[in-house]
Design a protein around this motif. Structure first.
Motif, short mmCIF file in Angstrom:
data_model
loop_
_atom_site.label_atom_id
_atom_site.label_comp_id
_atom_site.label_asym_id
_atom_site.label_seq_id
_atom_site.Cartn_x
_atom_site.Cartn_y
_atom_site.Cartn_z
N ARG A 21 45.41 37.12 42.84
CA ARG A 21 44.17 37.69 43.41
C ARG A 21 44.42 39.19 42.93
NH1 ARG A 21 42.48 33.31 43.72
NH2 ARG A 21 42.00 32.03 45.30
N ASP A 22 44.87 39.32 41.57
CA ASP A 22 45.23 40.77 41.19
C ASP A 22 43.61 41.06 40.33
OD1 ASP A 22 45.65 43.17 39.75
OD2 ASP A 22 47.91 42.51 39.48
N GLN A 23 42.55 41.50 40.94
CA GLN A 23 41.55 41.93 40.16
C GLN A 23 41.65 42.75 39.18
OE1 GLN A 23 37.94 42.42 42.53
NE2 GLN A 23 37.34 40.46 42.19
N THR A 24 42.45 43.97 39.49
CA THR A 24 42.49 44.95 38.57
C THR A 24 43.29 44.50 37.28
OG1 THR A 24 43.01 46.55 40.43
CG2 THR A 24 43.80 47.25 38.19
N ARG A 25 44.38 43.76 37.24
CA ARG A 25 44.77 43.26 36.19
C ARG A 25 43.93 42.22 35.36
NH1 ARG A 25 47.15 43.86 31.61
NH2 ARG A 25 48.80 42.25 31.01
N MET A 26 43.01 41.32 36.05
CA MET A 26 42.25 40.56 35.27
C MET A 26 41.14 41.39 34.71
SD MET A 26 39.54 37.85 36.98
CE MET A 26 38.18 38.84 36.62
N PRO A 52 34.18 43.96 39.45
CA PRO A 52 35.10 43.70 40.53
C PRO A 52 34.41 43.83 41.61
CG PRO A 52 35.62 45.30 38.77
CD PRO A 52 34.53 45.00 38.44
N GLY A 53 34.65 42.91 42.61
CA GLY A 53 34.08 42.87 43.76
C GLY A 53 32.73 42.33 44.01
N GLY A 54 32.28 41.91 42.93
CA GLY A 54 30.66 41.36 42.91
C GLY A 54 30.67 40.02 43.21
#
Length: 153
Positions: A21-26, A52-54
């Motif tokens: 759940r690492d959106q930043t890295r993804m 991100p977050g959408g």
């Protein structure tokens, strides 16, 4: 390392980031204009260019994957070239009432300049996924209604 090997490494790192759940890295590994194509019958099919977050796959599946085991995608590389990687992975989830789904998905991923530019997913049993999501949404709505009613008392 060949470009096809680098593409495989990028894709496997994207899968690890999703599982953690690492959106930043993804999103570091995905082009800002990347296109995600899902089967049209799925509720997140319209989220072609996720942010991100959408809304999209994550908004649908994260609530349905409470445990580490549920988040495990089990990616298996099928083929790779200088521009594309094909990976089979597992779509898992558990509904609020405990119903489970675990079904394979085949993804065709196109990379450009070391980042994901396009992803197209092919579900082996799209009808089962749609039915599971419908049931899970109904269970969540029912649970929310009960909670709201209890708060009103």
């Amino acid at each position: 390392m060949t470009s096809s090997e680098k593409n495989v490494e990028v894709m496997l790192e994207i899968f690890r980031a999703i599982e953690r759940r690492d959106q930043t890295r993804m999103f570091e590994l995905v082009h800002a204009d990347a296109e995600f194509l899902w089967p049209p019958s799925l509720p997140y099919a319209s989220a072609r260019n996720p942010k991100p977050g959408g809304p999209g796959w994550g908004a649908t599946w994260i609530p349905l994957q409470p445990s580490e085991a549920d988040r495990r995608l089990e990616p298996r590389v099928i083929a790779a070239s200088e521009e594309e990687v094909v990976i089979q992975w597992r779509q898992k989830g558990v509904s609020p009432a405990g119903d489970r789904i675990d079904t394979p998905v085949l993804g065709l991923y196109r990379l450009r300049d070391g980042k994901l530019a396009r992803a197209q997913m092919f579900y082996f049993d799209c009808e089962a996924v749609v039915a599971f999501l419908g049931k899970a949404n109904a269970q969540a709505a029912s649970a929310k209604a009960r909670t709201d009613a209890a708060k009103a008392d």
